[in-house]
Write an enzyme that holds these catalytic residues in place. Structure first.
Site, mmCIF file in Angstrom:
data_model
loop_
_atom_site.group_PDB
_atom_site.id
_atom_site.type_symbol
_atom_site.label_atom_id
_atom_site.label_comp_id
_atom_site.label_asym_id
_atom_site.label_seq_id
_atom_site.Cartn_x
_atom_site.Cartn_y
_atom_site.Cartn_z
ATOM 1 N N LYS A 194 0.813 -1.213 0.000
ATOM 2 C CA LYS A 194 0.000 0.000 0.000
ATOM 3 C C LYS A 194 0.848 1.265 0.000
ATOM 4 C CE LYS A 194 -4.135 -1.994 2.080
ATOM 5 N NZ LYS A 194 -5.082 -1.965 3.221
ATOM 6 N N ARG A 195 2.069 1.159 0.483
ATOM 7 C CA ARG A 195 2.913 2.368 0.508
ATOM 8 C C ARG A 195 3.265 2.827 -0.911
ATOM 9 N NH1 ARG A 195 6.462 -1.665 1.946
ATOM 10 N NH2 ARG A 195 8.291 -1.954 0.622
#
Length: 485
Positions: free
Chosen positions: A252-253
């Protein structure tokens, strides 16, 4: 034998990019060779084995256009397709291995195993199961069995090496000395991943297992199980993991990882499929923009690269732009109808009396946009009566000095015949020459006046599609523009 492949996700709630790429490779392989694509849900908790729990995964597959031939919703000859509904089968297979001497009951308490592992850690050693239960006295085992003591089932790993051929990586060899006697049935009767996946693949006659590189370490255990069951293992193809630009595993980063998030952001499924297919696979040559049918006709497991693939968001934008450009105006309108409705820009006449006009507008705008939301935004000046003027654009291009020329241009265009791009450009340049100003200054001012923006599609084509009346009205209104605030 025609290939039978499977996509077997856990019900995590959504289809992530890595899972989507795995599903796509399996689907392309099955479709290329006229085989069968099976959807199997790898849950082991009965309370999670509902169709609703896998809706996020199913929505993603359907959006991508990856249909399945057998699965929980449509059934098939090897139903059920939820693991949680196949528990008795796993237990039966596990106990068969015990009866054949390939596995044994392990009565070791979890606390005892944790203690031994902690002691090994304290010594700086890696701990593997010491086969304590394989050395138990038969009388002790009989006593434990009579007391119905909790027991797991462990697979008995034989000495030697385990080799298997991988389509992507070639021959892979593991030393069995590094594989402990692994649990296949827990003490509560629940199967471990290794047993359930092998039983399912045997039962469903899976011929090829296409999955991520992170499963390579699982494969020797599964190969040992196939051989213990007297079944040939499928052909394995372990595909490269998808990395972020920083060469770390995609997460998700790095941005959105859910496939349906890209749908929400205005990406086409054709573009996502094209992009995902080329993450770790190449059709050969320098072709990049490929339709689903073209990918299907070209796909081969042998084209998968052994190196990790990098998820490049800019490349995805490029693919999306290319596939938007491939759609004709009528299809593009159908794709954005929901977005236009949500933005308050839809009117039913777009599909009736105005359809030819809106198709021309879309053909003008589509080379400029990277996603469908941008296209809706570019359409706004065409679909509202009075576009809002961007204060920054007005400050830069709508000075008081140039407003008289806007009034003159409005008067010139009001009587222009024919009202077409070439004559409109001549009219604008004539007004600029007469006023002794650069045509570019009047072009910028006109664009802000009629669209409210400093940047747009080609101005003169845009004027024609806006129509004489709206252009004249907007130019006249801009003459008296007063910045808000």
């Amino acid at each position: 034998m025609l290939p039978r492949v499977r996509f077997a996700p856990s019900p995590t709630g959504y289809l992530h990019v890595g899972g989507a790429r795995t599903a796509l490779f399996n689907w392309l392989f099955a479709r290329r060779h006229g085989g069968t694509f099976v959807l199997r849900i790898e849950d082991t908790d009965a309370e999670r084995s509902s169709w609703e729990m896998v809706a996020g995964i199913v929505d993603g597959l359907r959006w991508l256009g990856l249909d399945w031939d057998e699965g929980p919703d449509i059934g098939g000859p090897h139903a059920p397709y939820f693991q949680s509904q196949r528990l008795e089968k796993y237990r039966s297979y596990g106990h068969t291995l015990v009866q054949q001497g390939h596995a044994y009951f392990c009565y070791c308490a979890p606390e005892e195993l944790q203690r031994k592992r902690a002691e090994a850690d304290a010594r700086g050693e890696a701990w593997t199961y010491d086969r304590a239960c394989l050395r138990r006295d038969p009388a002790d085992i009989a006593r434990l069995a009579a007391a119905d003591a909790a027991k797991a089932v462990r697979f008995r790993v034989t000495p030697g090496q385990t080799r298997f051929e991988d389509v992507v990586h070639g021959e892979i060899t593991f030393d069995n000395a590094n594989i402990e006697d692994f649990v296949i049935l827990r003490s509560d009767g629940q199967p471990t991943y290794h047993l359930s996946v092998v039983v399912d693949d045997i039962d469903m006659a899976i011929t090829h297992v296409v999955r991520g590189d992170d499963h390579i370490s699982n494969t020797p255990k599964q190969v040992l199980l196939y051989r213990a069951f007297g079944k040939p293992e499928p052909r394995f193809a372990h595909v490269p993991l998808i990395m972020g630009p920083d060469k770390k595993r995609l997460s998700k980063r790095h941005g959105a990882t859910s496939v349906m998030e890209y749908q929400r952001l205005g990406y086409l499924p054709e573009a996502m499929v094209n992009f995902l297919a080329l993450l770790g696979w190449s059709p050969g040559g320098d072709r990049e923009v490929l339709s689903r049918d073209e990918l299907q006709s070209l796909f081969a497991l042998e084209g998968i690269s052994g190196g990790n693939a990098v998820f490049n968001a800019e490349k995805l934008d490029w693919f999306n732009q290319q596939h938007i450009g491939r759609l004709d105006g009528a299809e593009l309108l159908r794709r954005i109808e929901g977005r236009l409705r949500a933005a308050g820009l839809w009117r039913d006449t777009l599909t009736t009396s105005e359809v030819q006009w809106i198709v021309r507008v879309l053909d003008l705008l589509k080379p400029r946009v990277k996603n469908l939301d941008q296209l809706v935004d570019e359409l706004r000046p065409f679909l509202v009566d009075r576009p809002e003027i961007d204060p920054a654009a007005a400050s830069k291009h709508l000075s008081n000095d140039i407003r008289p020329q806007l009034a003159q241009l409005a008067a010139s265009l009001e009587n222009l015949e024919p009202f077409e791009a070439g004559p409109a450009e001549q009219a604008l340049r004539g007004v600029a020459d007469q006023a002794g100003i650069k045509a570019a200054a009047l072009i910028h001012a006109t664009r802000v006046a009629v669209t409210g923006r400093a940047v747009s599609a080609g101005l003169f084509d845009l004027l024609v599609l806006l129509g004489r009346q709206r252009v004249v009205e907007r130019l006249s209104r801009a003459v008296n523009y007063i910045p808000s605030g």
